[in-house]
Design a protein around this motif. Sequence first.
Motif, PDB file in Angstrom:
ATOM      1  N   VAL A 274      25.345  -2.693   3.042  1.00 19.78           N
ATOM      2  CA  VAL A 274      25.031  -3.301   4.527  1.00 19.78           C
ATOM      3  C   VAL A 274      23.548  -2.620   4.699  1.00 19.78           C
ATOM      4  O   VAL A 274      22.863  -3.474   5.370  1.00 19.78           O
ATOM      5  N   THR A 275      23.137  -1.386   4.220  1.00 27.10           N
ATOM      6  CA  THR A 275      22.154  -0.774   4.587  1.00 27.10           C
ATOM      7  C   THR A 275      20.914  -1.754   3.886  1.00 27.10           C
ATOM      8  O   THR A 275      20.027  -2.043   4.465  1.00 27.10           O
ATOM      9  N   LEU A 276      21.017  -1.928   2.610  1.00 26.09           N
ATOM     10  CA  LEU A 276      19.991  -2.642   1.764  1.00 26.09           C
ATOM     11  C   LEU A 276      20.079  -4.212   2.110  1.00 26.09           C
ATOM     12  O   LEU A 276      19.055  -4.805   2.125  1.00 26.09           O
ATOM     13  N   GLY A 277      21.301  -4.669   2.490  1.00 28.54           N
ATOM     14  CA  GLY A 277      21.294  -6.002   3.092  1.00 28.54           C
ATOM     15  C   GLY A 277      20.799  -6.376   4.146  1.00 28.54           C
ATOM     16  O   GLY A 277      19.906  -7.284   4.256  1.00 28.54           O
ATOM     17  N   VAL A 278      20.718  -5.422   5.175  1.00 33.47           N
ATOM     18  CA  VAL A 278      19.710  -5.469   6.501  1.00 33.47           C
ATOM     19  C   VAL A 278      18.458  -5.427   6.090  1.00 33.47           C
ATOM     20  O   VAL A 278      17.635  -6.400   6.625  1.00 33.47           O
ATOM     21  N   ALA A 279      18.009  -4.441   5.276  1.00 37.01           N
ATOM     22  CA  ALA A 279      16.667  -4.313   5.009  1.00 37.01           C
ATOM     23  C   ALA A 279      16.203  -5.577   4.124  1.00 37.01           C
ATOM     24  O   ALA A 279      14.980  -6.081   4.533  1.00 37.01           O
ATOM     25  N   LEU A 280      16.643  -5.975   3.240  1.00 40.49           N
ATOM     26  CA  LEU A 280      16.004  -6.874   2.506  1.00 40.49           C
ATOM     27  C   LEU A 280      16.338  -8.424   3.130  1.00 40.49           C
ATOM     28  O   LEU A 280      15.240  -9.308   3.200  1.00 40.49           O
ATOM     29  N   SER A 281      17.381  -8.815   4.218  1.00 40.09           N
ATOM     30  CA  SER A 281      17.300 -10.001   4.681  1.00 40.09           C
ATOM     31  C   SER A 281      16.176  -9.882   5.918  1.00 40.09           C
ATOM     32  O   SER A 281      15.513 -10.978   6.219  1.00 40.09           O
ATOM     33  N   ALA A 282      15.840  -8.637   6.428  1.00 37.56           N
ATOM     34  CA  ALA A 282      14.740  -8.780   7.289  1.00 37.56           C
ATOM     35  C   ALA A 282      13.367  -9.043   6.612  1.00 37.56           C
ATOM     36  O   ALA A 282      12.449  -9.672   7.302  1.00 37.56           O
ATOM     37  N   LEU A 283      13.266  -8.479   5.480  1.00 37.13           N
ATOM     38  CA  LEU A 283      12.005  -8.657   4.634  1.00 37.13           C
ATOM     39  C   LEU A 283      11.822 -10.197   4.173  1.00 37.13           C
ATOM     40  O   LEU A 283      10.854 -10.974   4.571  1.00 37.13           O
TER      41      LEU A 283
END
Length: 286
Positions: A80-89
């Motif tokens: 969830v944490t990396l998913g939110v960060a990567l999706s925003a990037l």
Amino acid sequence: MKRSITRLLMAPSVILLLVWMIVPLSMTVYFSTIRYNLLYPGENNFVGLMNFEFFMTDPGFMPAVLNTLTLLVSVLVITVTLGVALSALIDKPFFGRNIVRVLLISPFFIMPTVNALIWKNMMMNPVYGVFAWISESLGFEPIDWLSSFPLGSVIIMVSWQWLPFAVLVLVTALQSQDTEQKEAAEMDGATSWDIFRYLTIPHLARPIAVVVMIETIFLLAVFAEIFVSTGGGPGYDSTNIAYLIYNQALLQYDVGVASAGGLFAVVLANIVAFFLIRAVGKNLTA
């Protein structure tokens, strides 16, 4: 009249679904109440709740429960944490964005067994693995990940495979975000962090809840990665409930105790699902 015809047409499918669910569950309940060990085929006497007692007093029971919950929570936090960060990037336009998206999503389509073999032999091998090469290049002693950090290694493997699922869901959700709100916030002097915190995160609340719920269903039954990489060891350090049930059924040939473990897993999954559905329901109605 129409309702009667509709119910009549739906009846075969509903009956088939009920039979598909009830028959295996009923057999599991039955086997959990008898002494059914494949090494002693003639002794199938009724034992009541004794199989449950044997399963819950097994030396690996508490480690398996703790490992199952640790694996679940760790993978959810990471994905969830990396998913939110990567999706925003990757939501922002840049050269080669479509290629990057395909590469990020690709690991999700790899079979769990292949995933475990890749990490075990190509990445974490202490002799010729990528991590060993990096450690030697930096002047450090290579680490035998599967022996020193067995559960952590499994968490890395499972997170790598489920991170693309989170990215896929969250990127899709970001496509529907209102750009006018972001433009208005920028005109009012909001920074990128402010937009991410007060607009993007609230917009992703429902997709995150869906990701958590779907991942939880599958993470409670992780088996292939453990079987291929660590074999539940050393000791019970990487054994979860699914692997403990396999150990009882196919290694100790005790179908009765394994059936009791299967029912325990069903109860555990329903307890977790109950709280998750409530959490998801609050997000969906918010």
